[in-house]
Design an enzyme around this catalytic site. Sequence first.
Site, PDB file in Angstrom:
ATOM      1  CE  LYS A   1      -4.035  -1.868   2.449  1.00  0.00           C
ATOM      2  NZ  LYS A   1      -4.953  -1.607   3.563  1.00  0.00           N
TER       3      LYS A   1
ATOM      4  CG  ASN B   1      -7.607   0.646  -0.336  1.00  0.00           C
ATOM      5  OD1 ASN B   1      -7.863   1.667  -0.969  1.00  0.00           O
ATOM      6  ND2 ASN B   1      -8.520   0.002   0.369  1.00  0.00           N
TER       7      ASN B   1
ATOM      8  N   GLY C   1      -3.555   3.693  17.703  1.00  0.00           N
ATOM      9  CA  GLY C   1      -2.670   3.259  16.629  1.00  0.00           C
ATOM     10  C   GLY C   1      -2.370   4.354  15.627  1.00  0.00           C
TER      11      GLY C   1
END
Length: 288
Positions: free
Chosen positions: A73, A94, A133
């Site tokens: 990606k 993507n 994250g």
Amino acid sequence: MEKQITGHTRLTGLLGSPVAHSISPMMHNESFAQLGLDYVYLAFDVGCEDLITAVEGLKVLNVRGFNLTMPDKNRMCELADRLSPAAEMIGAVNTVVHEDGVLTGHNTDGVGYMCAVRDAGHDIIGKKMTLLGAGGAATAVCVQAALDGVAQIDLFSIKDQFWPRAQNLVDKLNAQTSCQVSLYELPDDRMLAKSISESGILTNGTSVGMSPHVDGCIISDSGMLRPDLIVSDVIYNPRETRLLQMARERGCQVFNGLYMLLYQGAEAFRIWTGQDMPVSLIKEKYFS
């Protein structure tokens, strides 16, 4: 009736490694068949080292477009001729569409996530999100949530190789969207508990809790979770992570990453064909 491959059939597909487990070929080929579109979707095991060759080949073959999964990606960002605003901010592609020799890179992961939120019956526009994250999935969620109108996002990450990129992203989003985005270091349970107490939704965008390490959970204290909090996970294997189990036991509404996968595919399908994927049918057949 069995599909006939003709001289007019357009190729779409998936590049990544590994890809043999992917549900994407079934999802897209079924959708093409349902809508009577002369396309076919195949999976190709291609790692980063062979990506340039593969992409050049696909361009020469005049494919309609392709998806990318790990580890391709980020590398695709450099190989695309153009990038959508979301793909540029995320730093990952993507979905690629090929038109007149030009490869345009998109990132539909964030769109997939925001559609999954709505599918689960929630409206988080104008609210605050706590996001765990700063890798690929979390970044895609962060960007699309900010673009769509989530009011505030607190991004929590360990200080790893992604930290400078995360800081750069936060600066960009604060400059280019109306969303107020802040970056905090994990583990800081005091700050995390404060953020969650102010948020409408908590989202795990990390791989912590993913199979085979199913006992992992970023949230150490279930007391941080309250019954009116929405808790989601980008992970779909296992279907219920330790985080979602903990949240469900606290009375929270929960959902996993399965429909994020469905809706990112539906958005890619729309980009290639200009038509809507028959989502209800695909959901019932491959995601139930």
